[in-house]
Design a protein around this motif. Structure first.
Motif, mmCIF file in Angstrom:
data_model
loop_
_atom_site.group_PDB
_atom_site.id
_atom_site.type_symbol
_atom_site.label_atom_id
_atom_site.label_comp_id
_atom_site.label_asym_id
_atom_site.label_seq_id
_atom_site.Cartn_x
_atom_site.Cartn_y
_atom_site.Cartn_z
ATOM 1 N N PRO A 168 0.801 -1.231 0.000
ATOM 2 C CA PRO A 168 0.000 0.000 0.000
ATOM 3 C C PRO A 168 0.829 1.273 0.000
ATOM 4 C CG PRO A 168 0.174 -0.806 2.236
ATOM 5 C CD PRO A 168 0.950 -1.784 1.365
ATOM 6 N N CYS A 169 1.989 1.255 -0.658
ATOM 7 C CA CYS A 169 2.834 2.445 -0.702
ATOM 8 C C CYS A 169 2.175 3.553 -1.518
ATOM 9 C CB CYS A 169 4.194 2.092 -1.288
ATOM 10 S SG CYS A 169 5.089 0.858 -0.314
ATOM 11 N N VAL A 170 2.659 4.750 -1.357
ATOM 12 C CA VAL A 170 2.020 5.948 -1.908
ATOM 13 C C VAL A 170 1.624 5.834 -3.382
ATOM 14 C CG1 VAL A 170 2.433 8.372 -2.497
ATOM 15 C CG2 VAL A 170 2.972 7.548 -0.200
ATOM 16 N N PRO A 171 2.506 5.387 -4.293
ATOM 17 C CA PRO A 171 2.127 5.404 -5.714
ATOM 18 C C PRO A 171 0.968 4.475 -6.072
ATOM 19 C CG PRO A 171 4.506 5.174 -5.450
ATOM 20 C CD PRO A 171 3.889 4.942 -4.105
ATOM 21 N N ASP A 194 -3.384 -9.293 8.837
ATOM 22 C CA ASP A 194 -3.654 -8.273 9.846
ATOM 23 C C ASP A 194 -3.661 -6.897 9.176
ATOM 24 O OD1 ASP A 194 -3.806 -6.639 12.060
ATOM 25 O OD2 ASP A 194 -1.971 -7.388 13.013
ATOM 26 N N ARG A 195 -4.687 -6.108 9.461
ATOM 27 C CA ARG A 195 -4.778 -4.793 8.827
ATOM 28 C C ARG A 195 -3.572 -3.911 9.126
ATOM 29 N NH1 ARG A 195 -9.345 -1.337 12.228
ATOM 30 N NH2 ARG A 195 -8.579 -1.791 14.325
ATOM 31 N N TRP A 196 -2.868 -4.176 10.235
ATOM 32 C CA TRP A 196 -1.726 -3.338 10.587
ATOM 33 C C TRP A 196 -0.542 -3.538 9.651
ATOM 34 C CZ3 TRP A 196 -2.083 0.886 13.297
ATOM 35 C CH2 TRP A 196 -3.215 1.037 14.112
ATOM 36 N N ALA A 197 -0.501 -4.648 8.934
ATOM 37 C CA ALA A 197 0.534 -4.809 7.923
ATOM 38 C C ALA A 197 0.357 -3.755 6.831
ATOM 39 C CB ALA A 197 0.491 -6.213 7.330
ATOM 40 N N ASP A 198 -0.885 -3.485 6.460
ATOM 41 C CA ASP A 198 -1.184 -2.425 5.500
ATOM 42 C C ASP A 198 -1.029 -1.044 6.118
ATOM 43 O OD1 ASP A 198 -1.693 -3.712 3.121
ATOM 44 O OD2 ASP A 198 -3.858 -3.441 3.173
ATOM 45 N N LEU A 199 -1.619 -0.837 7.286
ATOM 46 C CA LEU A 199 -1.620 0.479 7.902
ATOM 47 C C LEU A 199 -0.211 0.962 8.212
ATOM 48 C CD1 LEU A 199 -4.647 0.073 10.348
ATOM 49 C CD2 LEU A 199 -4.562 1.447 8.266
ATOM 50 N N SER A 205 5.260 4.812 4.297
ATOM 51 C CA SER A 205 5.735 5.221 2.966
ATOM 52 C C SER A 205 5.481 6.704 2.705
ATOM 53 C CB SER A 205 5.069 4.371 1.884
ATOM 54 O OG SER A 205 3.726 4.752 1.661
ATOM 55 N N ILE A 206 4.472 7.263 3.325
ATOM 56 C CA ILE A 206 4.193 8.695 3.174
ATOM 57 C C ILE A 206 5.401 9.521 3.627
ATOM 58 C CG2 ILE A 206 2.800 10.581 4.141
ATOM 59 C CD1 ILE A 206 0.415 8.541 4.125
ATOM 60 N N SER A 207 6.094 9.039 4.655
ATOM 61 C CA SER A 207 7.205 9.796 5.240
ATOM 62 C C SER A 207 8.517 9.641 4.475
ATOM 63 C CB SER A 207 7.427 9.358 6.690
ATOM 64 O OG SER A 207 8.006 8.052 6.748
ATOM 65 N N TRP A 208 8.591 8.702 3.545
ATOM 66 C CA TRP A 208 9.852 8.462 2.849
ATOM 67 C C TRP A 208 10.247 9.672 2.014
ATOM 68 C CZ3 TRP A 208 8.193 3.004 0.743
ATOM 69 C CH2 TRP A 208 8.148 2.108 1.816
ATOM 70 N N GLN A 209 11.543 9.867 1.866
ATOM 71 C CA GLN A 209 12.059 11.023 1.143
ATOM 72 C C GLN A 209 11.548 11.063 -0.292
ATOM 73 O OE1 GLN A 209 13.934 13.269 2.846
ATOM 74 N NE2 GLN A 209 13.833 14.643 1.066
ATOM 75 N N VAL A 210 11.377 9.900 -0.918
ATOM 76 C CA VAL A 210 10.922 9.858 -2.315
ATOM 77 C C VAL A 210 9.450 10.223 -2.448
ATOM 78 C CG1 VAL A 210 12.622 8.161 -3.016
ATOM 79 C CG2 VAL A 210 10.394 7.386 -2.175
ATOM 80 N N ASN A 211 8.729 10.243 -1.329
ATOM 81 C CA ASN A 211 7.308 10.574 -1.363
ATOM 82 C C ASN A 211 7.087 11.970 -0.784
ATOM 83 O OD1 ASN A 211 6.684 8.120 -2.610
ATOM 84 N ND2 ASN A 211 6.576 7.068 -0.650
#
Length: 243
Positions: A168-171, A194-199, A205-211
């Motif tokens: 579920p990464c940003v792109p 488990d939903r936390w794997a996605d969450l 991924s929102i916090s990554w420098q590329v995003n």
């Protein structure tokens, strides 16, 4: 896994890409970290997208992350319940695999427009993930597990089993012109987990420098509608980093 970016150098078109394109213009729009390329086929009646993945130098685990036949099966199933690309054709041989889908109106959450409106993008990502988790029926899902299960690690006891996106990464969220969730793409790891794997990974991924290069956890979890589980967040994010 969703990292890499737009190809910077000219791309030699594989024969199957030229064949499926017909007379359409072919533009490479994304390269994953395992050498797979997504092409946009345009100029005909509709825009299509063709994912092509070289398998020749991939080991079994890496290949499982870019199994396009598995993705085609998951897209076909998930399309009965939510907005995902329609599968037009899929195939593979000893050296490569390909997946042709219909285009969907919307821009990836990584698009430059949403980089200028990060809070709009974060809300759309969280809303889309909540919709996915609620819309896809766990009892009817034929696919089990996802990226975390594939690592072989001892996972925490699930908080809530849902049909997870799996990557579920940003792109992989598409956003409409109005700034609303439009669709999900890249569902090759979809399965009950488990939903936390996605969450954990969507918010991470929102916090990554590329995003977006900073954390929006407070907005993300408020929009999704759950209190952050710090223990599970830490576990799945560390597991992602090492795997």
């Amino acid at each position: 896994m969703s990292m890499a970016g737009v190809p910077q150098a000219p791309v030699e078109l594989p024969a199957v890409v030229r064949e499926l394109a017909g007379g359409d213009a072919v533009d490479p729009v994304w390269r994953n970290e395992l050498g797979g390329i997504t092409f946009r086929l345009s100029g005909g009646e509709t825009t299509r997208y063709l994912k092509w993945q070289d398998y020749s130098e991939l080991g079994p685990l890496a290949r499982s992350h870019v199994n396009l036949r598995a993705e085609a099966e998951r897209l076909t199933w998930a399309g009965e319940y939510t907005s995902v690309p329609q599968v037009l054709e899929a195939g593979e041989n000893d050296d490569a695999a390909w997946l042709l889908t219909a285009g969907i109106r919307g821009l990836p959450a990584l698009h430059r427009r949403w980089r200028q409106e990060p809070e709009t993008a974060v809300r759309a990502i969280a809303t889309g993930l909540r919709h996915l988790h609620e819309a896809l029926p766990v009892d009817a899902c034929p696919f089990l597990g996802g990226w975390a299960e594939a690592t072989g690690a001892q996972l925490p006891e699930p908080d809530s089993l849902v049909v997870c996106h799996g990557d579920p990464c940003v792109p992989n969220t598409l956003i409409s012109a109005e700034g609303q969730f439009a669709a999900h793409v890249d569902l090759g790891q979809l399965g009950v987990a488990d939903r936390w794997a996605d969450l954990a990974i969507a918010s991470y991924s929102i916090s990554w420098q590329v995003n977006f290069a900073r954390s929006y956890d407070e907005l993300f979890f408020a929009t999704y509608g759950v209190e952050p589980d710090e223990k599970r967040l830490t576990f799945y994010r560390r597991l992602w980093d090492v795997s």
